[in-house]
Design an enzyme around this catalytic site. Structure first.
Site, PDB file in Angstrom:
ATOM      1  N   ARG A  75       9.585  -8.987  -5.540  1.00 40.67           N
ATOM      2  CA  ARG A  75      10.456  -9.340  -4.643  1.00 40.67           C
ATOM      3  C   ARG A  75      10.899 -10.749  -4.334  1.00 40.67           C
ATOM      4  O   ARG A  75       9.775 -11.680  -4.671  1.00 40.67           O
ATOM      5  CB  ARG A  75      10.106  -8.734  -3.251  1.00 40.67           C
ATOM      6  CG  ARG A  75      10.174  -7.343  -2.946  1.00 40.67           C
ATOM      7  CD  ARG A  75       9.696  -6.827  -1.760  1.00 40.67           C
ATOM      8  NE  ARG A  75      10.262  -7.820  -0.650  1.00 40.67           N
ATOM      9  CZ  ARG A  75       9.351  -7.493   0.520  1.00 40.67           C
ATOM     10  NH1 ARG A  75       8.985  -6.475   1.051  1.00 40.67           N
ATOM     11  NH2 ARG A  75       9.716  -8.457   1.421  1.00 40.67           N
ATOM     12  N   ARG A  91       3.077  -6.801  18.843  1.00 40.77           N
ATOM     13  CA  ARG A  91       2.699  -8.088  17.753  1.00 40.77           C
ATOM     14  C   ARG A  91       2.978  -9.265  18.693  1.00 40.77           C
ATOM     15  O   ARG A  91       2.864 -10.399  18.062  1.00 40.77           O
ATOM     16  CB  ARG A  91       3.286  -8.136  16.410  1.00 40.77           C
ATOM     17  CG  ARG A  91       4.916  -7.919  16.651  1.00 40.77           C
ATOM     18  CD  ARG A  91       5.671  -8.155  15.630  1.00 40.77           C
ATOM     19  NE  ARG A  91       5.479  -7.168  14.519  1.00 40.77           N
ATOM     20  CZ  ARG A  91       5.561  -6.886  13.155  1.00 40.77           C
ATOM     21  NH1 ARG A  91       6.167  -7.955  12.420  1.00 40.77           N
ATOM     22  NH2 ARG A  91       5.541  -5.841  12.616  1.00 40.77           N
ATOM     23  N   LYS A 103      -3.720  -4.154   6.468  1.00 45.87           N
ATOM     24  CA  LYS A 103      -3.917  -3.357   7.681  1.00 45.87           C
ATOM     25  C   LYS A 103      -3.137  -2.060   7.675  1.00 45.87           C
ATOM     26  O   LYS A 103      -3.419  -1.031   8.238  1.00 45.87           O
ATOM     27  CB  LYS A 103      -3.155  -4.263   8.977  1.00 45.87           C
ATOM     28  CG  LYS A 103      -1.882  -4.129   9.130  1.00 45.87           C
ATOM     29  CD  LYS A 103      -1.392  -5.186  10.208  1.00 45.87           C
ATOM     30  CE  LYS A 103       0.082  -5.699  10.089  1.00 45.87           C
ATOM     31  NZ  LYS A 103       1.036  -4.341  10.178  1.00 45.87           N
ATOM     32  N   ARG A 134       6.674 -17.211   6.412  1.00 51.55           N
ATOM     33  CA  ARG A 134       6.427 -15.813   7.271  1.00 51.55           C
ATOM     34  C   ARG A 134       4.997 -15.911   7.881  1.00 51.55           C
ATOM     35  O   ARG A 134       4.919 -15.433   9.075  1.00 51.55           O
ATOM     36  CB  ARG A 134       6.295 -14.664   6.317  1.00 51.55           C
ATOM     37  CG  ARG A 134       7.800 -14.256   5.601  1.00 51.55           C
ATOM     38  CD  ARG A 134       8.181 -12.909   5.414  1.00 51.55           C
ATOM     39  NE  ARG A 134       6.976 -12.411   4.428  1.00 51.55           N
ATOM     40  CZ  ARG A 134       7.528 -12.386   3.197  1.00 51.55           C
ATOM     41  NH1 ARG A 134       8.676 -12.642   2.810  1.00 51.55           N
ATOM     42  NH2 ARG A 134       6.488 -11.775   2.217  1.00 51.55           N
ATOM     43  N   ARG A 143       2.208  -9.162  -5.715  1.00 53.17           N
ATOM     44  CA  ARG A 143       3.061  -7.735  -5.463  1.00 53.17           C
ATOM     45  C   ARG A 143       3.885  -7.414  -6.427  1.00 53.17           C
ATOM     46  O   ARG A 143       4.949  -8.351  -6.713  1.00 53.17           O
ATOM     47  CB  ARG A 143       3.385  -7.728  -4.190  1.00 53.17           C
ATOM     48  CG  ARG A 143       3.672  -6.574  -3.412  1.00 53.17           C
ATOM     49  CD  ARG A 143       3.579  -6.425  -2.127  1.00 53.17           C
ATOM     50  NE  ARG A 143       4.688  -7.338  -1.498  1.00 53.17           N
ATOM     51  CZ  ARG A 143       4.611  -7.518  -0.145  1.00 53.17           C
ATOM     52  NH1 ARG A 143       4.138  -6.946   0.838  1.00 53.17           N
ATOM     53  NH2 ARG A 143       5.618  -8.256   0.178  1.00 53.17           N
TER      54      ARG A 143
END
Ligand SMILES: [Zn+2]
Length: 210
Positions: A157, A86, A13, A168, A125
């Site tokens: 990470r 949100r 997004k 999450r 990632r």
């Protein structure tokens, strides 16, 4: 044209928000960057967000965001908001505030992604330890497997593990699913399959809202 964009982590997004801002000439607001800047300038806010790790109160985020938007964009027209609102509460107060100014949100773009694909993308990632550039082993691979273009080492990470990502995503679902329902009722929801290539997603969004 005023837009908001929503989607789970890994849905791209942020990328779409930037591309839409460029191709439609919109002011691009990204809530994560914005709050980091605010925290840098205000020790009290920095304390809450970065030291205590707490969420910033809704009421105060609303005050900060609307003040900033009015400063940057006095006529409150032609913007895209990424990462805000949100929740249903955030959406309702923003909508009422805009209505008082004679403005409205035209579309809420919702990029969908299966939990499986979201986890695959986020755990792929990698960030360069030297220049902070972000790669994705699946969608945006580095020139060599463990090195950045600048020569720096690529690291994952610590909180990009499948377990943490799953948690999450659950929090995201809990907050966002009710908002999606409200956006549908308000007839501004545009749902797009976020598993398509970047260019195809952009094309579909632009063709629909034009
Ligand atoms: Zn680098």
């Amino acid at each position: 044209m005023n837009l908001i964009i929503l989607g789970p982590q890994g849905s791209g997004k942020g990328t779409q928000a930037r591309l839409l801002a460029d191709s439609l000439g919109l002011f691009h607001f990204e809530s994560g960057d914005f709050l980091r800047e605010v925290a840098k300038a205000d020790p009290k806010i920095d304390e809450i967000i970065n030291k205590k790790g707490e969420l910033f109160p809704d009421q105060e985020i609303f005050a900060l965001v609307t003040k900033y938007l009015e400063e940057k964009l006095p006529n409150l027209e032609n913007f895209i908001l990424d990462g805000y609102p949100r929740s249903v509460w955030q959406y309702e107060v923003l909508k009422n505030w805009l209505a008082q100014k004679g403005r409205k949100l035209n579309w809420a773009i919702y990029l969908t992604l299966s939990q499986e694909e979201s986890i695959t993308r986020i755990t792929a990632r990698r960030t360069c330890e030297k220049c902070d550039r972000v790669y994705n082993l699946v969608t945006n691979p580095p020139p060599t497997l463990d090195r950045c273009e600048c020569g720096g080492r690529l690291l994952q990470r610590e909180d990009d593990t499948p377990e943490v990502v799953k948690k999450r995503l659950e929090i995201y679902q809990k907050i966002t699913v009710p908002l999606i329902e409200v956006l549908k009722k308000d007839s501004i929801l545009l749902t797009i399959n976020g598993e398509q290539p970047i260019e195809a997603i952009l094309k579909e969004i632009v063709a629909t809202i034009a």
